[in-house]
Design an enzyme around this catalytic site. Structure first.
Site, PDB file in Angstrom:
ATOM      1  N   HIS A   1     -24.073  31.052  82.379  1.00 45.23           N
ATOM      2  CA  HIS A   1     -23.774  30.515  81.044  1.00 45.23           C
ATOM      3  C   HIS A   1     -22.777  31.394  80.286  1.00 45.23           C
ATOM      4  O   HIS A   1     -22.177  30.960  79.313  1.00 45.23           O
ATOM      5  CB  HIS A   1     -25.068  30.287  80.228  1.00 45.23           C
ATOM      6  CG  HIS A   1     -25.640  31.499  79.576  1.00 45.23           C
ATOM      7  ND1 HIS A   1     -26.673  32.234  80.126  1.00 45.23           N
ATOM      8  CD2 HIS A   1     -25.334  32.126  78.417  1.00 45.23           C
ATOM      9  CE1 HIS A   1     -26.956  33.243  79.321  1.00 45.23           C
ATOM     10  NE2 HIS A   1     -26.165  33.200  78.280  1.00 45.23           N
TER      11      HIS A   1
ATOM     12  N   ASP B   1     -28.942  30.242  86.665  1.00 50.82           N
ATOM     13  CA  ASP B   1     -28.016  30.849  85.698  1.00 50.82           C
ATOM     14  C   ASP B   1     -27.496  32.181  86.266  1.00 50.82           C
ATOM     15  O   ASP B   1     -27.932  33.255  85.882  1.00 50.82           O
ATOM     16  CB  ASP B   1     -28.765  31.053  84.372  1.00 50.82           C
ATOM     17  CG  ASP B   1     -27.834  31.475  83.250  1.00 50.82           C
ATOM     18  OD1 ASP B   1     -26.611  31.454  83.467  1.00 50.82           O
ATOM     19  OD2 ASP B   1     -28.347  31.833  82.171  1.00 50.82           O
TER      20      ASP B   1
ATOM     21  N   SER C   1     -26.936  38.826  77.620  1.00 53.79           N
ATOM     22  CA  SER C   1     -26.958  37.946  78.796  1.00 53.79           C
ATOM     23  C   SER C   1     -26.037  38.437  79.888  1.00 53.79           C
ATOM     24  O   SER C   1     -24.972  38.998  79.621  1.00 53.79           O
ATOM     25  CB  SER C   1     -26.493  36.547  78.413  1.00 53.79           C
ATOM     26  OG  SER C   1     -27.560  35.845  77.884  1.00 53.79           O
ATOM     27  N   GLY C   2     -26.447  38.155  81.109  1.00 57.41           N
ATOM     28  CA  GLY C   2     -25.640  38.539  82.260  1.00 57.41           C
ATOM     29  C   GLY C   2     -25.954  39.945  82.723  1.00 57.41           C
ATOM     30  O   GLY C   2     -25.722  40.296  83.876  1.00 57.41           O
TER      31      GLY C   2
HETATM   32  N1  ARG Z   1     -28.791  33.873  76.051  1.00 58.09           N
HETATM   33  C1  ARG Z   1     -28.653  35.175  75.505  1.00 58.09           C
HETATM   34  C2  ARG Z   1     -27.207  35.647  75.669  1.00 58.09           C
HETATM   35  O1  ARG Z   1     -26.375  34.822  75.932  1.00 58.09           O
HETATM   36  C3  ARG Z   1     -29.662  36.134  76.040  1.00 58.09           C
HETATM   37  C4  ARG Z   1     -30.969  35.779  75.575  1.00 58.09           C
HETATM   38  C5  ARG Z   1     -32.047  36.624  76.099  1.00 58.09           C
HETATM   39  N2  ARG Z   1     -33.138  36.335  75.260  1.00 58.09           N
HETATM   40  C6  ARG Z   1     -34.343  36.866  75.354  1.00 58.09           C
HETATM   41  N3  ARG Z   1     -35.192  36.570  74.434  1.00 58.09           N
HETATM   42  N4  ARG Z   1     -34.652  37.660  76.323  1.00 58.09           N
HETATM   43  O2  ARG Z   1     -26.875  36.782  75.426  1.00 58.09           O
END
Ligand code: ARG
Length: 399
Positions: free
Chosen positions: A189, A238, A344-345
């Site tokens: 994503h 993902d 993320s990632g």
């Molecule tokens: N989707 C988020 C990002 O793009 C990361 C989210 C992780 N969330 C969590 N509660 N662990 O950075």
């Protein structure tokens, strides 16, 4: 995919094909022949030794070592077929040889001594991890997140900050993990939006702004490998692999990490950490300039599934529930630590052997309902995607 699940191939001697083994100048007429295999296909040699079909000229140095040490004879090398230029042979995936070879050879093997006798060859991810952990000693590695602690320079040398161009600004929007000298593992994503193209990976620094001799900014090529089954409307698969335009300079601040190969959750007392430069506070939404990490606990899938099922929106993004290609982790002590936007990632790191600095990337930070809420954070389980990762990072099976 899965290069390392060698097809079972029957060797027959019916088709006599000759090829020249450069060093020995032998013309071999009685080769075992593997049916209809092409360059890059997995194959099996004598003793269930894993191989990969390769042009004979490329394989000769490796074959010679096996022959010199009497592990194989020329007639044990099956033929995969012919290309326009040369014979394609079944080339052993692993370099020769294990323990008993060490006295004879003064050149150092990149791999630690193999257990003997060896009947099978470990998959590329395992071979790469051995190489990483052996060379790690040479570099003498030293000793984000909500409620995290600052990471010492060089402690997580695989950490990459991924830079995107957003309205003429450079934004470090996601994390990633260096998994070879040329590949960064991240979340699909992060790199799925055609308007948000990843520009470069910043490596070798814990302070994202500091210009230092250790910092390496390496361009990301257009070869962005998003998992083929990822769809942006759901939270499954993902995972993505970015290719770097050039090899990183390996230092004690920039170094690839092992991929976790164990499919099952580690024990509840395992030492796991999440790391990143993302949001530190959900109100101010301020991100961290310094790489942070926070200890978490793996939440069993069944428990995690219940927790997500209680969320009204979860059906929409997680129609199959929390399946085993996902991994859940949370702060079960205070409930204040978690990954958050911008992380993320990045990796969920499993510290397998802290004293000897052995750790693996077990998860890729993917999603969650809010940050540090009652639902655990969701991660892509790396061990479920080894075939996909190996097919991109080590496409010929060679590490
Ligand atoms: N989707 C988020 C990002 O793009 C990361 C989210 C992780 N969330 C969590 N509660 N662990 O950075």
């Amino acid at each position: 995919m899965g290069l390392m699940s060698p097809r079972s191939v029957s060797a027959s001697r019916s088709n006599c094909i000759s090829f020249t083994l450069l060093l020995f100048g032998l013309i071999l007429c009685v080769l075992p022949h593997l049916e209809a295999l092409e360059e890059g296909d997995p194959c099996t040699l004598k003793g269930n030794l894993a191989g990969i079909c390769q042009g004979s000229s490329k394989c000769v140095p490796r074959i010679n070592k096996y022959i010199e040490t009497k592990r194989l004879t020329p007639s044990d090398i099956p033929s995969c077929g012919l290309s326009t230029r040369e014979e394609i042979v079944c080339c052993p995936v692993a370099e020769c040889c294990g323990d008993d070879q060490r006295q004879e050879s003064t050149s150092r093997s990149p791999l630690p001594p193999a257990p003997s006798p060896r009947t099978d060859v470990p998959r590329p991810a395992v071979q790469a991890c051995r190489a990483i952990e052996t060379r790690q000693l040479e570099y003498g590695l030293t000793e984000h997140i909500l409620d995290g602690i600052a990471v010492d320079p060089g402690y997580y040398p695989h950490m990459a900050a991924i830079a995107f161009s957003e309205f003429d600004n450079i934004v470090f929007g996601c994390g990633g993990s260096l998994i070879s000298t040329r590949h960064v593992l991240t979340a699909a994503h992060c790199v799925n939006d055609p308007n948000k193209i990843p520009l470069f990976a910043r490596l070798g620094t814990v302070n994202i702004d500091n210009v230092s001799e250790h910092r390496q900014d390496i361009n990301i090529t257009t070869n962005i490998n998003i998992h083929p089954e990822y769809v942006s409307t759901s939270k499954y698969n993902d995972i993505a692999i970015l290719e770097l335009a050039e090899e990183v300079r390996l230092t004690n601040h920039t170094y690839p990490a092992c991929l976790e190969t164990e499919l099952f959750d580690p024990p509840s007392n395992a030492s796991i950490f999440v790391a990143g430069w993302g949001i530190m506070n959900t109100t101010t939404r301020r991100t961290s300039k310094i790489l942070l990490r926070a200890p978490l606990t793996v939440v069993p899938l069944a428990q995690c599934n219940e927790s997500f099922a209680a969320q009204p929106l979860s059906q929409r993004y997680l129609d199959k529930g929390i399946i085993n290609t996902l991994l859940c982790a949370a702060d079960l002590i205070k409930g204040t630590k978690d990954a958050c936007q911008g992380d993320s990632g990045g990796p969920l790191v499993l510290e397998r052997d802290k004293e000897n600095n052995k750790y693996s990337v077990m998860g890729v930070i993917s999603s969650g309902f809010g940050c540090a809420t009652i639902t655990p954070g969701l991660y892509t389980r790396v061990a479920s995607y080894l075939d996909y990762i190996e097919g991109i990072v080590w496409p010929n099976g060679f590490v």
